[in-house]
Write an enzyme that holds these catalytic residues in place. Structure first.
Site, short mmCIF file in Angstrom:
data_model
loop_
_atom_site.label_atom_id
_atom_site.label_comp_id
_atom_site.label_asym_id
_atom_site.label_seq_id
_atom_site.Cartn_x
_atom_site.Cartn_y
_atom_site.Cartn_z
N TYR A 83 -3.35 -52.23 -19.78
CA TYR A 83 -4.02 -50.93 -19.61
C TYR A 83 -5.27 -51.09 -18.72
O TYR A 83 -5.52 -50.26 -17.83
CB TYR A 83 -4.40 -50.37 -20.98
CG TYR A 83 -5.17 -49.08 -20.92
CD1 TYR A 83 -4.57 -47.91 -20.46
CD2 TYR A 83 -6.50 -49.02 -21.31
CE1 TYR A 83 -5.26 -46.72 -20.41
CE2 TYR A 83 -7.22 -47.83 -21.26
CZ TYR A 83 -6.59 -46.68 -20.81
OH TYR A 83 -7.30 -45.50 -20.74
N GLY A 126 -3.29 -33.41 -24.26
CA GLY A 126 -4.54 -34.14 -24.12
C GLY A 126 -5.40 -33.70 -22.96
O GLY A 126 -5.61 -32.51 -22.71
#
Length: 279
Positions: free
Chosen positions: A164, A12
């Site tokens: 998160y 990523g």
């Protein structure tokens, strides 16, 4: 030749950032949790520029002993570190806890805090020679949903989405306080929103956020485009970044205003003191 260490560099954004910096003639240290994935990334980054050195270190950021050992290895093996990119992070599919602290917060904030702390001597030594060392924390616009009141607390019914968000607010506050504590020492710190990036990030995320990731996939930017702000902050002349933006939050290679009532100097200092016992 400048040297950068990137966490979570096996896929990523981290891998795209490493490739781009290799192409800009940075030597790279890739810190990855998985040796197998790390070796594959190491070969891919090396291919981007065979003239640079690409090394691999394995450590799990949720294992603070492993983090300390990795930092000690870096300090004894390398004589300079120009850029530290605290990139690793994940959206938790379910709540897990380490020492009664939500695991993604533990690895993304505490793990990176401990790593940065133990690399600081090398960063300062480099800064004394070059006057230009940079620390980047990968945050996200999700910081908007973060609340410091939830930090370090075991909340069994906390939504993984908000877990998160808390990570990303902590990453932003850490960069903010780092800038203050290293002011005038040739070190600058920034937090980064890469944009909505089309990687395997969030693939296992349940519920509403998982549906958003799934549906938005075709609209998201590539990892290469998402890495552009990190690459800009790591490699652009300081003048282009702006001296007044030390400690700032960047997106699309531009400083952005922060909108969260907890994103204050006081909360950043509180978070620092609260995290220090873990080092």
């Amino acid at each position: 030749m400048k040297q950068a260490l990137i966490t979570g560099a096996n896929s990523g954004l981290g891998l795209a950032t490493a490739r781009a910096l290799a192409q800009r003639s940075f030597n790279l240290i890739l810190l990855c949790r998985s040796e197998q994935k790390g070796r594959a990334a190491q070969a891919e980054v090396q291919k981007a520029n065979p003239a640079v050195r690409v090394d691999l270190i394995t450590a799990d950021l949720a294992d603070l002993n492993a983090v300390r050992q990795a930092a000690a290895y870096v300090k004894t093996t390398y004589d300079r570190l120009d850029v530290l990119i605290n990139n690793a992070g994940y959206t938790p599919a379910k709540l897990e806890f380490v020492d009664n602290i939500e695991k993604s917060f533990y690895s993304s904030h505490i793990g990176h805090f401990v790593l940065t702390h133990h690399l600081m001597d090398l960063l300062k030594t480099t800064a004394a020679q070059t006057g230009d060392v940079r620390i980047l924390n990968l945050s996200s616009a999700a910081y908007l949903g973060g609340r410091t009141a939830r930090f370090f607390r075991r909340i069994d019914d906390l939504s993984p989405t908000f877990a998160y968000c808390d990570d990303k607010l902590a990453n932003l506050l850490h960069a903010k306080e780092l800038a203050k504590r290293t002011a005038g020492q040739g070190i600058t710190s920034y937090s980064v929103h890469p944009g909505a990036v089309r990687t395997n990030f969030g693939a296992d995320t349940p519920g509403f956020l998982g549906k958003v990731f799934s549906l938005a996939g075709p609209l998201m930017r590539t990892a290469e485009k998402g890495a552009q702000t990190s690459v800009f902050l790591a490699a652009a002349p300081l003048k282009a970044i702006g001296a007044s933006n030390n400690g700032g939050y960047f997106a699309d290679s531009q400083p952005k205003k922060v909108y969260n009532r907890d994103a204050t100097d006081e909360k950043a200092a509180w978070l620092w003191e609260k995290t220090m016992p873990f080092v």
